[in-house]
Structures are given as C-alpha cells and as structure tokens.
Design an enzyme around this catalytic site. Sequence first.
Site, PDB file in Angstrom:
ATOM      1  N   GLY A 162       0.780  -1.229   0.000  1.00 43.48           N
ATOM      2  CA  GLY A 162       0.000   0.000   0.000  1.00 43.48           C
ATOM      3  C   GLY A 162       0.811   1.278   0.000  1.00 43.48           C
ATOM      4  O   GLY A 162       0.354   2.300   0.510  1.00 43.48           O
ATOM      5  N   ARG A 198     -16.034 -14.530  -9.390  1.00 40.53           N
ATOM      6  CA  ARG A 198     -15.633 -13.127  -9.253  1.00 40.53           C
ATOM      7  C   ARG A 198     -16.808 -12.239  -8.870  1.00 40.53           C
ATOM      8  O   ARG A 198     -16.674 -11.296  -8.094  1.00 40.53           O
ATOM      9  CB  ARG A 198     -15.044 -12.608 -10.573  1.00 40.53           C
ATOM     10  CG  ARG A 198     -13.644 -13.076 -10.821  1.00 40.53           C
ATOM     11  CD  ARG A 198     -13.043 -12.403 -12.056  1.00 40.53           C
ATOM     12  NE  ARG A 198     -11.846 -13.091 -12.444  1.00 40.53           N
ATOM     13  CZ  ARG A 198     -10.636 -12.850 -11.922  1.00 40.53           C
ATOM     14  NH1 ARG A 198     -10.486 -11.915 -11.031  1.00 40.53           N
ATOM     15  NH2 ARG A 198      -9.598 -13.538 -12.315  1.00 40.53           N
ATOM     16  N   ARG A 230      -6.599  -7.843  -8.362  1.00 43.58           N
ATOM     17  CA  ARG A 230      -7.686  -8.680  -8.876  1.00 43.58           C
ATOM     18  C   ARG A 230      -8.262  -8.037 -10.126  1.00 43.58           C
ATOM     19  O   ARG A 230      -8.486  -6.807 -10.151  1.00 43.58           O
ATOM     20  CB  ARG A 230      -8.825  -8.825  -7.851  1.00 43.58           C
ATOM     21  CG  ARG A 230      -8.420  -9.322  -6.493  1.00 43.58           C
ATOM     22  CD  ARG A 230      -7.758 -10.669  -6.497  1.00 43.58           C
ATOM     23  NE  ARG A 230      -8.589 -11.722  -7.076  1.00 43.58           N
ATOM     24  CZ  ARG A 230      -8.139 -12.923  -7.437  1.00 43.58           C
ATOM     25  NH1 ARG A 230      -6.846 -13.209  -7.322  1.00 43.58           N
ATOM     26  NH2 ARG A 230      -8.947 -13.821  -7.932  1.00 43.58           N
ATOM     27  N   LEU A 263     -11.172  -6.965 -12.337  1.00 44.50           N
ATOM     28  CA  LEU A 263     -12.564  -6.642 -12.024  1.00 44.50           C
ATOM     29  C   LEU A 263     -13.460  -6.921 -13.226  1.00 44.50           C
ATOM     30  O   LEU A 263     -13.066  -6.688 -14.373  1.00 44.50           O
ATOM     31  CB  LEU A 263     -12.677  -5.172 -11.615  1.00 44.50           C
ATOM     32  CG  LEU A 263     -11.955  -4.827 -10.304  1.00 44.50           C
ATOM     33  CD1 LEU A 263     -11.795  -3.322 -10.150  1.00 44.50           C
ATOM     34  CD2 LEU A 263     -12.684  -5.421  -9.099  1.00 44.50           C
ATOM     35  N   ASN A 316      -6.638   3.918 -11.873  1.00 50.03           N
ATOM     36  CA  ASN A 316      -5.679   2.853 -11.582  1.00 50.03           C
ATOM     37  C   ASN A 316      -4.279   3.369 -11.851  1.00 50.03           C
ATOM     38  O   ASN A 316      -4.078   4.202 -12.744  1.00 50.03           O
ATOM     39  CB  ASN A 316      -5.945   1.642 -12.491  1.00 50.03           C
ATOM     40  CG  ASN A 316      -4.961   0.510 -12.243  1.00 50.03           C
ATOM     41  OD1 ASN A 316      -4.666   0.173 -11.099  1.00 50.03           O
ATOM     42  ND2 ASN A 316      -4.437  -0.087 -13.311  1.00 50.03           N
ATOM     43  N   HIS A 337      -0.545   1.949 -12.970  1.00 48.30           N
ATOM     44  CA  HIS A 337       0.070   0.770 -13.577  1.00 48.30           C
ATOM     45  C   HIS A 337       1.557   1.064 -13.812  1.00 48.30           C
ATOM     46  O   HIS A 337       1.907   2.137 -14.301  1.00 48.30           O
ATOM     47  CB  HIS A 337      -0.623   0.455 -14.909  1.00 48.30           C
ATOM     48  CG  HIS A 337      -0.104  -0.799 -15.544  1.00 48.30           C
ATOM     49  ND1 HIS A 337      -0.416  -2.049 -15.055  1.00 48.30           N
ATOM     50  CD2 HIS A 337       0.723  -0.993 -16.602  1.00 48.30           C
ATOM     51  CE1 HIS A 337       0.191  -2.960 -15.793  1.00 48.30           C
ATOM     52  NE2 HIS A 337       0.890  -2.347 -16.738  1.00 48.30           N
TER      53      HIS A 337
END
Length: 197
Positions: free
Chosen positions: A13, A67, A93, A95, A109, A111
């Site tokens: 995190g 899922r 995960r 989505l 997000n 990346h």
Amino acid sequence: MKKRVAILISGGGSNMLALLRDMGGGDHPAEAVLVASNDPSTSGLAKAAAAGVLTAAVDHRPFGRDRAAFEAALLTHILAAKPDILCLAGFMRVLTPDFVNRFTGRMLNIHPSLLPLYPGLHTHQRALDAGDTQAGCTVHEVTPILDDGPILGQALVPILPEDTPDSLAARVLTQEHRLYPAVLRRFAAGDRKPIFL
Ligand code: GAR
C-alpha cells in the site's frame, strides 16, 4: 464539499499511503473514506487504520472463481462508504465489466509501465527484455479492458544499463508516489487533463 475517495489495495500500500498523505493536507479537494483489500493480512490495511481511515477486507480466496460473488461482497463495503472516486492502488484482482461499469469515469488505476506498453504483469522484465531505454508509470481511468482507458498522467524513468526488474521497479515506484497524488488532486477538482512528469 470534498470528494469522497475509496482506495483498493492488495499489497503493502505504498501508493495508498502517498494518496492518504496528500489528502491529509488541508487544501485537498478529496478525502479518504475507505481503504479495502482482497487480502485481510496485507500490511497496507494496518497502515491505513493507523492513519485513521476506515478499512475493510474481503478475502477473495473463499469465492474461488466466482468473481461476481467476491465483488458483491466488496461492493457492500464500498457502497456503504459512498465514494465519489475509486482508486485502485496495487489492487491485483481483475474486475468484471459489471463492477467497472458501476464506476465509469470515477475509477482510477496506477500501472507500472508506460501504457499502452505492457499491460498486465511483469512490466519491468518486459521493458528490459525489449531493450527499452525508458520505463515509467501511468495513471488511467479504468474501463472493462485491462490496463486500458484514458490516460490521466505518466511519469518517465530512464532505464540504466545495470538495471534489474527489482531496481527498475523501485525507481518507478518512487515516481508512482509523485504521479498518483498529483493526478488524484487534479481529477478530484474536475480536471482530467493529463499530467506528464
Ligand atoms: C505498484 O507498483 C503498482 O503500480 C502495481 O503494484 C504495485 C503496488 O505497490 N500495480 C499493478 O501492477 C496493477 N496492475 P504498493 O502496494 O506499494 O502501492
């Protein structure tokens, strides 16, 4: 009114903490209302709790390949926190489109590559294997296609001749901690113009 931000993590995190640190400043247009993880044992949850943020954990493992059921359980916590913006910060995960489509234009997000190069895993190894001279990270809006969606910011990191995937990852991560807060701050204020660092 500050925008309400929920952050999803899977690991240590450090990006989440960078976002919390920036939102902790009084002049920020957003506030953190939830940090949630698919891994109940991840150290990131304890760090978020220590920072005074509500946390939730939904272990994905008992759900197996279902899922949708995992996401329904996660969604209960997310919706209770009433977020305006959802930030994926090392959330590992994939989505489903149903989940993603609930948050169209409101989910970000980070990346660790210069998208559209190297979506998916092992980004640093792939950049080294390709003989690239620069790597970096990208913050983008999340769409149902993995690591796709409008780019909101990128930071460049030169690749050094002696780099290994780990050394490169460490330098990219440092830039992630600059980029993500800068993008979220601007995004929460309603500005989607990309930032290039
Ligand atoms: C970060 O490098 C992030 O870009 C990456 O995982 C790491 C999480 O670190 N995310 C992905 O690979 C998503 N596809 P952190 O838990 O210390 O923020």
